[in-house]
Scaffold this motif. Structure first.
Motif, short mmCIF file in Angstrom:
data_model
loop_
_atom_site.label_atom_id
_atom_site.label_comp_id
_atom_site.label_asym_id
_atom_site.label_seq_id
_atom_site.Cartn_x
_atom_site.Cartn_y
_atom_site.Cartn_z
N LEU A 106 1.24 17.88 -3.04
CA LEU A 106 0.86 16.84 -2.00
C LEU A 106 2.67 16.51 -1.44
O LEU A 106 3.11 16.59 -2.23
CB LEU A 106 0.82 15.64 -2.20
CG LEU A 106 1.25 13.70 -1.33
CD1 LEU A 106 0.62 14.28 0.35
CD2 LEU A 106 0.94 13.19 -1.80
N ASP A 107 2.64 16.75 -0.29
CA ASP A 107 4.30 17.05 0.05
C ASP A 107 5.14 15.37 0.00
O ASP A 107 4.67 14.31 0.55
CB ASP A 107 4.41 16.92 1.83
CG ASP A 107 3.92 18.28 2.15
OD1 ASP A 107 4.69 19.24 1.24
OD2 ASP A 107 4.16 18.27 2.80
N VAL A 108 6.30 15.00 -0.86
CA VAL A 108 6.94 13.63 -0.92
C VAL A 108 8.16 14.39 -0.86
O VAL A 108 8.90 14.64 -1.64
CB VAL A 108 6.54 14.01 -2.43
CG1 VAL A 108 6.97 12.24 -2.35
CG2 VAL A 108 4.98 13.43 -2.42
N PRO A 114 1.51 18.71 -7.45
CA PRO A 114 -0.02 18.21 -7.34
C PRO A 114 -0.71 17.65 -7.48
O PRO A 114 0.40 16.27 -8.54
CB PRO A 114 0.04 19.53 -8.25
CG PRO A 114 1.07 20.03 -9.32
CD PRO A 114 1.80 19.17 -8.19
N VAL A 115 -1.12 17.30 -6.83
CA VAL A 115 -1.84 15.66 -7.25
C VAL A 115 -3.70 15.41 -7.33
O VAL A 115 -4.31 16.32 -6.22
CB VAL A 115 -1.73 14.33 -5.95
CG1 VAL A 115 -2.77 13.01 -6.50
CG2 VAL A 115 -0.11 14.40 -6.75
N TYR A 116 -4.06 15.27 -8.37
CA TYR A 116 -5.49 15.05 -8.22
C TYR A 116 -6.44 14.42 -7.41
O TYR A 116 -6.29 13.88 -7.25
CB TYR A 116 -6.15 14.60 -9.35
CG TYR A 116 -7.49 14.25 -10.29
CD1 TYR A 116 -8.52 15.78 -10.02
CD2 TYR A 116 -8.57 13.06 -9.03
CE1 TYR A 116 -9.69 15.62 -10.27
CE2 TYR A 116 -10.16 13.15 -9.78
CZ TYR A 116 -10.54 14.47 -9.94
OH TYR A 116 -11.70 14.37 -9.90
N THR A 180 2.17 6.42 -0.42
CA THR A 180 0.55 7.05 0.06
C THR A 180 0.29 6.01 0.96
O THR A 180 0.14 5.31 -0.07
CB THR A 180 -0.39 7.70 -0.94
OG1 THR A 180 0.23 9.29 -1.43
CG2 THR A 180 -1.72 7.94 0.16
N PRO A 181 -0.19 5.51 2.27
CA PRO A 181 -0.51 4.77 2.64
C PRO A 181 -1.99 4.45 2.51
O PRO A 181 -2.72 5.63 3.06
CB PRO A 181 -0.19 4.63 4.10
CG PRO A 181 -0.26 6.47 4.43
CD PRO A 181 0.70 6.70 2.71
N PHE A 182 -3.14 3.46 2.12
CA PHE A 182 -4.42 3.54 2.21
C PHE A 182 -5.13 2.20 2.80
O PHE A 182 -4.68 1.60 3.49
CB PHE A 182 -4.85 3.65 0.91
CG PHE A 182 -4.76 2.07 0.23
CD1 PHE A 182 -4.76 0.60 -0.02
CD2 PHE A 182 -2.34 2.83 -0.41
CE1 PHE A 182 -4.44 -0.13 0.04
CE2 PHE A 182 -2.20 1.81 -1.34
CZ PHE A 182 -2.86 0.50 -0.84
N ASN A 183 -5.54 2.59 2.87
CA ASN A 183 -7.31 1.07 3.44
C ASN A 183 -8.07 0.98 2.40
O ASN A 183 -8.87 -0.19 2.55
CB ASN A 183 -8.19 2.04 4.39
CG ASN A 183 -7.61 2.27 5.72
OD1 ASN A 183 -6.80 1.70 6.56
ND2 ASN A 183 -7.70 3.21 6.17
#
Length: 314
Positions: A106-108, A114-116, A180-183
């Motif tokens: 994941l680009d940070v 690396p993210v599960y 990380t945005p989310f719904n």
């Protein structure tokens, strides 16, 4: 001898305005100018394939589609925008490209972490599939993510390798907490190796944006839904039932949760003695940081259950 009349000079030809008039002996002919095509009497713009010529303005993450006299741009799978500007959609990329439950890069900022990500429909109980990204793992027997821990209020990661290993017992806090945005939020707890989960439909820029400022934000799952995280042993008092993010009762020593529900045996929220949640603390057992605490006339008796907690977003 009959002199030749130069129709081109005399302006008596029928050539298109976008054609060259060429005088000949006793007549003339018409030739479309460069960039046009036709019989000379009628000339229309030639189609220039901007996609092949490389004269388009499509994003490097878009596909150029040639059309008659023009072109259009369409963002590639995993990207979104108007075609001229396409940005990566992390969740969409996962859904399209990823097939397994595993760690993905994941680009940070300027780095990749690396993210599960849980991609299959199985293993997350009520959360189901659709691509879930890990944010935190909390061991309720440890103080790491106690309600008062600064980890809830800062942008500092904790144990990054633990973010690669799935739904195990390795605690972690990933950059997805603030980036990380989310719904939707998937909340899971593992008690006696039994995994249970619930979903909160809540849109936000990040989990950090909901928690770090210490402001209470309510949800409306209801106590029965929160109890599903624990299973048949779950117990809560029957009053107050204050739930959401940064949940506190009036007394500083009473039950509290960064994400969860608190309850009271009295008809107010002043002295809560029970809770189910993540990032918890307070009475009765302040060392229980994820799970279920219940005393004083709780509906299923006294309970002191320390769970392994998982927070994922979508």
């Amino acid at each position: 001898m009959i002199p030749d009349i130069n129709e081109c000079n005399a302006g008596t030809h029928n050539c298109s305005s976008t054609a060259f008039c060429n005088n000949t002996k006793g007549s003339y002919n018409c030739t479309c100018k460069p960039g046009y095509e036709g019989d000379g009497d009628n000339c229309t713009p030639s189609d220039i394939n901007e996609c092949k010529e490389g004269t388009h303005n499509c994003s490097s993450n878009a596909v150029c589609n040639n059309t008659k006299g023009s072109y259009n741009c369409t963002c590639k799978p995993g990207y979104e925008g108007d075609g001229n500007n396409c940005t990566g959609n992390f969740f969409l990329n996962l859904i399209i490209l990823a097939k397994e439950n595993a760690a993905y890069l994941l680009d940070v900022g300027s780095t990749k972490v690396p993210v599960y990500c849980h991609m299959t429909k199985h293993g997350l109980d009520a959360c189901g599939g659709g691509g879930w990204t890990l944010v935190m793992k909390i061991n309720g027997s440890k103080e790491t993510f106690h309600y008062n821990s600064s980890l809830w209020r800062n942008k500092v990661d904790f144990n990054l390798p633990g973010g690669e290993t799935g739904l195990d017992t390795h605690e972690t806090k990933l950059p997805t907490y603030w980036s990380t945005p989310f719904n939707k939020i998937c909340l899971g707890m593992k008690v006696d190796q039994q995994f249970k989960s619930v979903v909160i439909n809540y849109q936000a820029r990040s989990l950090y944006s909901l928690i770090a400022d210490n402001i209470y934000r309510n949800t409306s799952l209801g106590s029965d839904t929160w109890k599903k995280l624990i299973g048949s042993q779950a117990s809560l008092q029957t009053n107050c039932n204050k739930e959401g993010f940064n949940v506190l009762c009036d007394g500083s020593s009473n039950s509290k949760a960064r994400i969860g529900i608190v309850a009271n045996n009295e008809d107010d929220c002043e002295s809560c003695d029970s809770r189910i949640g993540f990032g918890t603390g307070g009475d009765y057992d302040d060392s229980n940081t994820c799970g279920n605490e219940a005393t004083y006339d709780a509906d299923n008796g006294d309970q002191h259950i320390k769970a392994m907690g998982y927070i994922l977003v979508q």
